[in-house]
Design a protein around this motif. Structure first.
Motif, PDB file in Angstrom:
ATOM      1  N   UNK A   1       0.841  -1.205   0.000  1.00  0.00           N
ATOM      2  CA  UNK A   1       0.000   0.000   0.000  1.00  0.00           C
ATOM      3  C   UNK A   1       0.876   1.255   0.000  1.00  0.00           C
ATOM      4  N   UNK A   2       1.954   1.187   0.824  1.00  0.00           N
ATOM      5  CA  UNK A   2       2.853   2.331   0.906  1.00  0.00           C
ATOM      6  C   UNK A   2       3.460   2.667  -0.444  1.00  0.00           C
ATOM      7  N   UNK A   3       3.801   1.585  -1.167  1.00  0.00           N
ATOM      8  CA  UNK A   3       4.424   1.791  -2.477  1.00  0.00           C
ATOM      9  C   UNK A   3       3.467   2.533  -3.395  1.00  0.00           C
ATOM     10  N   UNK A   4       2.179   2.133  -3.336  1.00  0.00           N
ATOM     11  CA  UNK A   4       1.186   2.793  -4.197  1.00  0.00           C
ATOM     12  C   UNK A   4       1.043   4.266  -3.844  1.00  0.00           C
ATOM     13  N   UNK A   5       1.011   4.523  -2.508  1.00  0.00           N
ATOM     14  CA  UNK A   5       0.905   5.930  -2.065  1.00  0.00           C
ATOM     15  C   UNK A   5       2.106   6.733  -2.561  1.00  0.00           C
ATOM     16  N   UNK A   6       3.284   6.120  -2.392  1.00  0.00           N
ATOM     17  CA  UNK A   6       4.512   6.799  -2.828  1.00  0.00           C
ATOM     18  C   UNK A   6       4.490   7.034  -4.337  1.00  0.00           C
ATOM     19  N   UNK A   7       3.974   6.026  -5.054  1.00  0.00           N
ATOM     20  CA  UNK A   7       3.933   6.153  -6.515  1.00  0.00           C
ATOM     21  C   UNK A   7       2.986   7.279  -6.938  1.00  0.00           C
ATOM     22  N   UNK A   8       1.839   7.370  -6.243  1.00  0.00           N
ATOM     23  CA  UNK A   8       0.912   8.467  -6.563  1.00  0.00           C
ATOM     24  C   UNK A   8       1.576   9.814  -6.303  1.00  0.00           C
ATOM     25  N   UNK A   9       2.336   9.861  -5.201  1.00  0.00           N
ATOM     26  CA  UNK A   9       3.078  11.091  -4.898  1.00  0.00           C
ATOM     27  C   UNK A   9       4.065  11.380  -6.040  1.00  0.00           C
ATOM     28  N   UNK A  10       4.721  10.298  -6.505  1.00  0.00           N
ATOM     29  CA  UNK A  10       5.670  10.439  -7.617  1.00  0.00           C
ATOM     30  C   UNK A  10       4.996  10.986  -8.863  1.00  0.00           C
ATOM     31  N   UNK A  11       3.772  10.484  -9.137  1.00  0.00           N
ATOM     32  CA  UNK A  11       3.048  10.980 -10.326  1.00  0.00           C
ATOM     33  C   UNK A  11       2.687  12.455 -10.175  1.00  0.00           C
ATOM     34  N   UNK A  12       2.369  12.849  -8.920  1.00  0.00           N
ATOM     35  CA  UNK A  12       2.046  14.273  -8.725  1.00  0.00           C
ATOM     36  C   UNK A  12       3.275  15.134  -9.019  1.00  0.00           C
ATOM     37  N   UNK A  13       4.474  14.586  -8.717  1.00  0.00           N
ATOM     38  CA  UNK A  13       5.712  15.319  -9.025  1.00  0.00           C
ATOM     39  C   UNK A  13       5.965  15.280 -10.537  1.00  0.00           C
ATOM     40  N   UNK A  14       5.807  14.082 -11.119  1.00  0.00           N
ATOM     41  CA  UNK A  14       6.133  13.913 -12.547  1.00  0.00           C
ATOM     42  C   UNK A  14       5.213  14.722 -13.453  1.00  0.00           C
ATOM     43  N   UNK A  15       3.954  14.910 -13.008  1.00  0.00           N
ATOM     44  CA  UNK A  15       3.007  15.644 -13.859  1.00  0.00           C
ATOM     45  C   UNK A  15       3.055  17.156 -13.657  1.00  0.00           C
ATOM     46  N   UNK A  16       3.933  17.608 -12.776  1.00  0.00           N
ATOM     47  CA  UNK A  16       4.140  19.060 -12.656  1.00  0.00           C
ATOM     48  C   UNK A  16       4.617  19.542 -14.039  1.00  0.00           C
ATOM     49  N   UNK A  17       4.040  20.631 -14.555  1.00  0.00           N
ATOM     50  CA  UNK A  17       4.338  21.008 -15.951  1.00  0.00           C
ATOM     51  C   UNK A  17       5.827  21.029 -16.300  1.00  0.00           C
ATOM     52  N   UNK A  18       6.658  21.599 -15.422  1.00  0.00           N
ATOM     53  CA  UNK A  18       8.093  21.696 -15.732  1.00  0.00           C
ATOM     54  C   UNK A  18       8.718  20.300 -15.803  1.00  0.00           C
ATOM     55  N   UNK A  19       8.313  19.422 -14.852  1.00  0.00           N
ATOM     56  CA  UNK A  19       8.889  18.073 -14.827  1.00  0.00           C
ATOM     57  C   UNK A  19       8.424  17.255 -16.033  1.00  0.00           C
ATOM     58  N   UNK A  20       7.144  17.414 -16.390  1.00  0.00           N
ATOM     59  CA  UNK A  20       6.626  16.692 -17.559  1.00  0.00           C
ATOM     60  C   UNK A  20       7.342  17.161 -18.829  1.00  0.00           C
ATOM     61  N   UNK A  21       7.598  18.476 -18.904  1.00  0.00           N
ATOM     62  CA  UNK A  21       8.316  19.019 -20.064  1.00  0.00           C
ATOM     63  C   UNK A  21       9.757  18.488 -20.087  1.00  0.00           C
ATOM     64  N   UNK A  22      10.379  18.462 -18.893  1.00  0.00           N
ATOM     65  CA  UNK A  22      11.758  17.951 -18.804  1.00  0.00           C
ATOM     66  C   UNK A  22      11.807  16.496 -19.262  1.00  0.00           C
ATOM     67  N   UNK A  23      10.775  15.727 -18.876  1.00  0.00           N
ATOM     68  CA  UNK A  23      10.699  14.317 -19.258  1.00  0.00           C
ATOM     69  C   UNK A  23      10.575  14.205 -20.780  1.00  0.00           C
ATOM     70  N   UNK A  24       9.706  15.023 -21.361  1.00  0.00           N
ATOM     71  CA  UNK A  24       9.519  14.970 -22.817  1.00  0.00           C
ATOM     72  C   UNK A  24      10.807  15.353 -23.545  1.00  0.00           C
ATOM     73  N   UNK A  25      11.427  16.454 -23.091  1.00  0.00           N
ATOM     74  CA  UNK A  25      12.668  16.906 -23.735  1.00  0.00           C
ATOM     75  C   UNK A  25      13.729  15.801 -23.630  1.00  0.00           C
ATOM     76  N   UNK A  26      13.809  15.177 -22.439  1.00  0.00           N
ATOM     77  CA  UNK A  26      14.790  14.103 -22.213  1.00  0.00           C
ATOM     78  C   UNK A  26      14.581  12.929 -23.156  1.00  0.00           C
ATOM     79  N   UNK A  27      13.351  12.410 -23.228  1.00  0.00           N
ATOM     80  CA  UNK A  27      13.119  11.231 -24.070  1.00  0.00           C
ATOM     81  C   UNK A  27      13.243  11.581 -25.563  1.00  0.00           C
ATOM     82  N   UNK A  28      12.869  12.816 -25.893  1.00  0.00           N
ATOM     83  CA  UNK A  28      12.994  13.236 -27.297  1.00  0.00           C
ATOM     84  C   UNK A  28      14.472  13.298 -27.692  1.00  0.00           C
TER      85      UNK A  28
END
Lengths: 495, 157
Positions: A1-28
């Motif tokens: 359960x903890x892992x899921x909570x942590x993962x949701x927290x991770x998604x909230x960080x990853x979907x922050x506009x700057x982080x999502x853009x950084x992710x896109x730029x990185x994979x591109x």
């Protein structure tokens, strides 16, 4: 359960506009450099490292990680269509991928490479989530002796598994260790090996060193020995593999994911070895091994899954122990330290946003890669046609700007050019630079832990063999090195 | 060749040992500034001895090298060696003049030199390419990313 909570927290960080853009730029950029010749993920990451200074640590790491696993995806495109691997981990994909393309099945080959990479990347992330935190909790109890021995094991493994001669790998590790000692002593602040050069007081920079060894030397080497790139003139259609393709590829993808993940954790292992081992395993498991090398889809699905899964596995020692398992992880470690984040077992507790944000961003990045690599395949094929005489000045310019922007000092440019020439020499003498970079990054930590352990034990080296984990690591290191030397003695006697 | 390589490592190792010895080796109870450097020097010298001892060791080719072994003729090698020397010279000149001439001028000149095809001797394409790359990188790094690129003799840039 903890892992899921942590993962949701991770998604909230990853979907922050700057982080999502950084992710896109990185994979591109990762896909781009995987496709383009003349620069690998290490060179690209070192060039872009200064760009991350303006970002938060989490956005910077997300972008750099994106380049790493993005390059694994992109590398398969050139392997399949041009028979030249975009990066070393895709070498084995050439064998069957290009044969499939020659038989008019470039679409399914590219498709299964992308889907296999996606599935393996996702499975690898599950492993990363499950294993990293418990390992970090366990590693909190490690003392300087254990850390010193673990680093020795890491260096021994990367030297043992190096592509060229083991003795040359050892020389590279020794040289890397020496280069890491240049600058002020960590305890007394006394200058070492600076030879009166003021700029060397802070030591050699990781970025100019890596850019020189991997970026500049690669360009110079390509100018001396240009690669012939004959793009296959075939129509790319049916990117979605059919039922039969899936039936043949399902088990290789599963096995490749598992193998790649565990080989990725091992220091010196990583994506290259994982892809080769996976190919060998698939050939062995196959009822028709004679099909391998002639366009067997399993020969693409297995290695491509393995090299992507290995990229997830490689994050485990970095995030849980603070020890990089390969050059790319060493660069990420350097990036974390530049951003003021101290890697180690406490990283997950002290900076959950970095660990969980990066993990979640990798899920997001894998989906982005699937979209980038399948519908946009035409774009990558067009990029493949860019001649090298146009590319190399751009690569050099990015290297120049990148090395200057670290400290706004031209001395770093000179360091980069120097190591570019040194790297070119190493290429021609068959010296692999990976152990050098890993030893350079581990050097200061290795020295600190060695000195701390000796002070703690009142000068008794026995501390390294009386602690079980430390003793085990040193025993494995000694075994690896002695077995390599014995192998050489046997070969010498035979010849 | 391996003997020369081995001897180089031995000389480097001994040099490091001597330098480290002069600094302060310390003791096992309190390792000094040169302690790890001394051990590294011994290690490198030992590797040099191993290299000489096993000079017949076979060399595996790295995966990146597969498929790029083109035998080249003497004149081709000479041309390529000149190209490498020319490129390195441009990079060194860049480092020397960057702070004096500033980013825009230096980058424009060096990029023109890099894009210039010595065999075709056309000026228009490399001029445009140098102009575009300098302009775009200036916009990205100086304007967008706020990097402090050197201004040199034209402080308004």
């Amino acid at each position: 359960m903890n892992i899921l909570q942590d993962l949701f927290y991770g998604f909230s960080v990853a979907f922050h506009p700057i982080n999502a853009l950084a992710c896109f730029v990185g994979v591109f950029i990762g896909t781009l450099i995987g496709v383009l010749p003349g620069i690998g993920p290490v060179g690209a990451m070192s060039i872009l490292l200064p760009v991350t200074f303006g970002l938060s640590p989490v956005a910077g790491i997300i972008m750099l990680a994106g380049i790493y696993y993005g390059a694994s995806y992109g590398g398969s495109t050139t392997s399949i269509l041009v028979n030249i691997p975009g990066e070393a981990a895709s070498v084995v994909t050439c064998l069957d991928g290009n044969q499939m393309a020659k038989q008019g099945r470039a679409g399914p080959a590219l498709g299964i490479a992308a889907f296999g990479s996606f599935i393996a990347g996702t499975l690898g992330l599950v492993g990363l989530m499950v294993m990293a935190k418990p390992l970090a909790t366990f590693a909190v109890a490690f003392g300087p002796a254990e850390y010193f021995s673990l680093m020795c094991l890491g260096l021994s493994l990367i030297t043992y598994l190096t592509q060229g001669s083991v003795v040359k790998g050892l020389a590279m590790a020794g040289l890397g260790l020496f280069l890491s000692l240049i600058g002020q002593d960590i305890v007394t602040g006394k200058a070492r090996f600076t030879f009166g050069i003021y700029e060397l007081q802070d030591g050699l920079g990781l970025v100019p060193l890596v850019m020189g060894l991997f970026g500049i030397s690669e360009v110079l080497s390509n100018l001396i020995r240009p690669e012939e790139r004959a793009l296959l003139k075939t129509k790319i259609r049916h990117l979605l593999p059919n039922k039969e393709d899936w039936r043949q590829s399902a088990l290789p993808i599963g096995r490749g994911s598992l193998l790649g993940f565990f080989l990725g954790i091992l220091p010196g292992g990583g994506a290259i070895i994982a892809s080769f081992v996976s190919y060998a395993v698939e050939k062995r498991f196959s009822r028709h091994p004679e099909r391998f090398g002639k366009g067997a889809i399993e020969g693409v699905a297995g290695p491509e899954s393995a090299n992507n899964s290995a990229t997830s596995g490689a994050f485990i020692p970095l995030f849980s122990l603070g020890i990089p398992s390969n050059v790319i992880m060493a660069l990420l470690l350097g990036a974390l330290m530049i951003h003021g984040v101290r890697p180690g077992p406490l990283l997950i507790m002290e900076h959950p946003e970095i660990f969980w944000g990066t993990v979640a961003s990798m899920y997001v990045g894998n989906i982005m890669l699937l979209i980038l690599n399948l519908p946009l395949i035409g774009l990558w094929v067009k990029i493949l046609k860019i001649p090298y005489r146009v590319l190399f000045p751009l690569i050099l310019l990015f290297c120049l700007i990148g090395s200057y922007s670290i400290n706004y000092n031209v001395f770093d440019i000179f360091v980069m050019i120097f190591f570019g020439l040194v790297g070119l020499g190493f290429r021609y003498l068959d010296y692999e630079p990976a152990p050098l970079v890993l030893a350079f990054v581990l050097g200061p930590m290795l020295e600190q832990n060695l000195r701390q352990a000796l002070i703690l034990s009142d000068g008794s080296p026995a501390i390294f063999v009386t602690k079980p984990l430390s003793a085990a690591c040193l025993a494995v290191s000694a075994f690896l090195l002695f077995s390599a030397v014995f192998r050489l003695i046997r070969k010498k006697n035979k010849s | 060749m391996k003997n020369v390589e081995g001897q180089t490592w031995i000389v480097l190792g001994i040099g490091i040992c001597l330098y480290a010895y002069r600094m302060d080796l310390g003791t096992f109870q309190d390792p000094g500034v040169g302690f790890v450097a001394f051990v590294t020097g011994i290690f490198l010298a030992a590797v040099g001895i191993l290299l000489i001892a096993f000079s017949g060791e076979p060399i595996k080719k790295s995966p990146g090298e597969i498929g790029c072994e083109n035998p080249a003729s003497g004149s081709l090698i000479l041309t390529r060696t000149f190209k490498v020397s020319y490129t390195v010279a441009l990079l060194v000149i860049y480092a020397f003049v960057l702070n004096h001439l500033g980013y825009v001028l230096t980058t424009f000149a060096i990029m023109f030199g890099l894009f210039f095809d010595l065999s075709k001797r056309r000026f228009a394409v490399p001029l445009w390419a140098a102009f575009l790359t300098t302009g775009i990188t200036y916009l990205v790094f100086e304007v967008w990313l706020k990097s402090q690129l050197p201004r040199g003799i034209f402080p308004w840039w």
